[in-house]
Scaffold this motif. Structure first.
Motif, PDB file in Angstrom:
ATOM      1  N   SER A 113      59.764  39.442  28.064  1.00 24.93           N
ATOM      2  CA  SER A 113      60.775  40.799  28.583  1.00 24.93           C
ATOM      3  C   SER A 113      60.421  41.145  29.947  1.00 24.93           C
ATOM      4  N   ARG A 114      61.615  41.759  30.699  1.00 18.49           N
ATOM      5  CA  ARG A 114      61.245  42.306  32.195  1.00 18.49           C
ATOM      6  C   ARG A 114      60.007  42.988  32.180  1.00 18.49           C
ATOM      7  N   GLU A 115      59.727  44.030  31.100  1.00 18.82           N
ATOM      8  CA  GLU A 115      58.591  44.999  31.308  1.00 18.82           C
ATOM      9  C   GLU A 115      57.457  44.335  31.272  1.00 18.82           C
ATOM     10  N   LYS A 116      57.361  43.295  30.114  1.00 17.88           N
ATOM     11  CA  LYS A 116      56.102  42.595  30.163  1.00 17.88           C
ATOM     12  C   LYS A 116      55.656  41.753  31.303  1.00 17.88           C
ATOM     13  N   TYR A 117      56.577  41.365  31.935  1.00 21.08           N
ATOM     14  CA  TYR A 117      56.527  40.545  33.239  1.00 21.08           C
ATOM     15  C   TYR A 117      56.121  41.316  34.263  1.00 21.08           C
ATOM     16  N   THR A 118      56.576  42.589  34.218  1.00 18.66           N
ATOM     17  CA  THR A 118      56.090  43.477  35.406  1.00 18.66           C
ATOM     18  C   THR A 118      54.776  43.972  35.204  1.00 18.66           C
ATOM     19  N   ASP A 119      54.212  43.920  34.053  1.00 22.28           N
ATOM     20  CA  ASP A 119      52.830  44.372  33.769  1.00 22.28           C
ATOM     21  C   ASP A 119      51.999  43.330  34.196  1.00 22.28           C
ATOM     22  N   ASP A 120      52.280  41.956  34.029  1.00 24.91           N
ATOM     23  CA  ASP A 120      51.836  40.674  34.078  1.00 24.91           C
ATOM     24  C   ASP A 120      51.625  40.544  35.753  1.00 24.91           C
ATOM     25  N   ILE A 121      52.715  40.886  36.410  1.00 28.06           N
ATOM     26  CA  ILE A 121      52.913  40.811  38.048  1.00 28.06           C
ATOM     27  C   ILE A 121      51.682  41.831  38.624  1.00 28.06           C
ATOM     28  N   VAL A 122      51.543  43.020  38.105  1.00 26.50           N
ATOM     29  CA  VAL A 122      50.687  43.905  38.577  1.00 26.50           C
ATOM     30  C   VAL A 122      49.236  43.343  38.301  1.00 26.50           C
ATOM     31  N   GLU A 123      48.986  42.877  37.000  1.00 29.22           N
ATOM     32  CA  GLU A 123      47.588  42.399  36.796  1.00 29.22           C
ATOM     33  C   GLU A 123      47.478  41.058  37.715  1.00 29.22           C
ATOM     34  N   GLY A 124      48.273  40.372  38.039  1.00 27.29           N
ATOM     35  CA  GLY A 124      48.038  39.067  38.542  1.00 27.29           C
ATOM     36  C   GLY A 124      47.892  39.455  40.119  1.00 27.29           C
ATOM     37  N   MET A 125      48.489  40.447  40.780  1.00 23.80           N
ATOM     38  CA  MET A 125      48.477  40.632  41.894  1.00 23.80           C
ATOM     39  C   MET A 125      47.100  41.255  42.147  1.00 23.80           C
ATOM     40  N   ASP A 126      46.966  42.167  41.199  1.00 21.81           N
ATOM     41  CA  ASP A 126      45.480  42.974  41.433  1.00 21.81           C
ATOM     42  C   ASP A 126      44.262  42.069  41.287  1.00 21.81           C
ATOM     43  N   ALA A 127      44.395  40.868  40.423  1.00 23.91           N
ATOM     44  CA  ALA A 127      43.446  39.778  40.376  1.00 23.91           C
ATOM     45  C   ALA A 127      43.203  38.880  41.534  1.00 23.91           C
ATOM     46  N   TYR A 128      44.521  38.423  41.956  1.00 23.99           N
ATOM     47  CA  TYR A 128      44.474  37.752  43.212  1.00 23.99           C
ATOM     48  C   TYR A 128      43.921  38.242  44.391  1.00 23.99           C
ATOM     49  N   TYR A 129      44.225  39.564  44.446  1.00 24.95           N
ATOM     50  CA  TYR A 129      43.829  40.439  45.590  1.00 24.95           C
ATOM     51  C   TYR A 129      42.278  40.425  45.751  1.00 24.95           C
ATOM     52  N   ASP A 130      41.628  40.701  44.548  1.00 24.82           N
ATOM     53  CA  ASP A 130      40.272  40.718  44.553  1.00 24.82           C
ATOM     54  C   ASP A 130      39.639  39.321  44.761  1.00 24.82           C
ATOM     55  N   ILE A 131      40.060  38.469  44.167  1.00 27.01           N
ATOM     56  CA  ILE A 131      39.435  37.064  43.543  1.00 27.01           C
ATOM     57  C   ILE A 131      39.401  36.169  44.992  1.00 27.01           C
ATOM     58  N   VAL A 132      41.009  36.097  45.390  1.00 28.14           N
ATOM     59  CA  VAL A 132      41.146  35.343  46.723  1.00 28.14           C
ATOM     60  C   VAL A 132      41.318  35.733  48.029  1.00 28.14           C
TER      61      VAL A 132
END
Length: 202
Positions: A109-128
């Motif tokens: 769903s759009r909402e589920k992907y919104t959560d995934d985008i926030v989580e993915g951006m958060d992880a990529y920021y810290d890790i890479v």
């Protein structure tokens, strides 16, 4: 300036020098052939169009947030705040949903992907993003091919490091070392063919 300009997210691109459409092979499409040769044939050779997938559009959104942060690091010497990168990623995602009829798989769903985008951006920021020093963002590399179906191999790297490949991957599809290594190695080939030696794949 790269003489190859993409017309759409499709196979055909414009060769500025000769003012004609050409068939372009992308690094990601090589892995697609291994996953399903028949689907690859329908898309790459027959030109069958598909609705944009939600997963790839979510990836575009994360790319936008990462590009913003890394571009500021290149220009100003420091990353943009994580919250800025997340806000941009979510904003791009919202804009895509307004303008496109995305294809969602069962359970998505759009909402589920919104959560995934926030989580993915958060992880990529810290890790890479916090531990690398990019020299460029969204840089396109192309080599011409002598092939009956494809006239060029071309791809755009999200973040360009001095002597390494660290491309962003955001997908619901189960990843394998083979597919990941193949795509990253293709980017390495493109950079080395354009005079940039590569020593590491991340």
């Amino acid at each position: 300036m790269d003489k190859w300009i993409r017309r759409e997210k499709a196979l055909f691109e414009l060769d500025i020098d000769n003012d004609k459409s050409i068939n372009v092979l992308r690094p990601s499409s090589i892995s697609g052939f291994i996953r399903c040769p028949y689907q690859w044939y329908l898309t790459m050779l027959k030109g069958r169009r598909q609705k944009p997938a939600a997963a790839s559009s979510a990836g575009i959104s994360v790319h936008a947030g990462a590009e913003h942060g890394c571009k500021q690091k290149i220009v100003l010497g420091e990353l943009a705040k994580k919250s800025e990168c997340i806000d941009i990623a979510v904003s791009v995602w919202d804009d895509i949903n307004k303008d496109s009829d995305l294809e969602y798989n069962e359970g998505e769903s759009r909402e589920k992907y919104t959560d995934d985008i926030v989580e993915g951006m958060d992880a990529y920021y810290d890790i890479v993003m916090c531990v690398t020093d990019p020299v460029a963002v969204e840089r396109r590399y192309t080599i011409e091919l002598d092939h009956p179906h494809f006239q060029a191999l071309s791809g755009t790297l999200d973040i360009v490091l001095e002597d390494a490949i660290a491309d962003i991957k955001f997908t619901k599809r189960a990843s394998t070392i083979m597919h990941y290594t193949l795509q990253q190695s293709t980017y390495a080939l493109l950079r080395e063919a354009n005079g940039e030696p590569i020593n590491h794949l991340y």
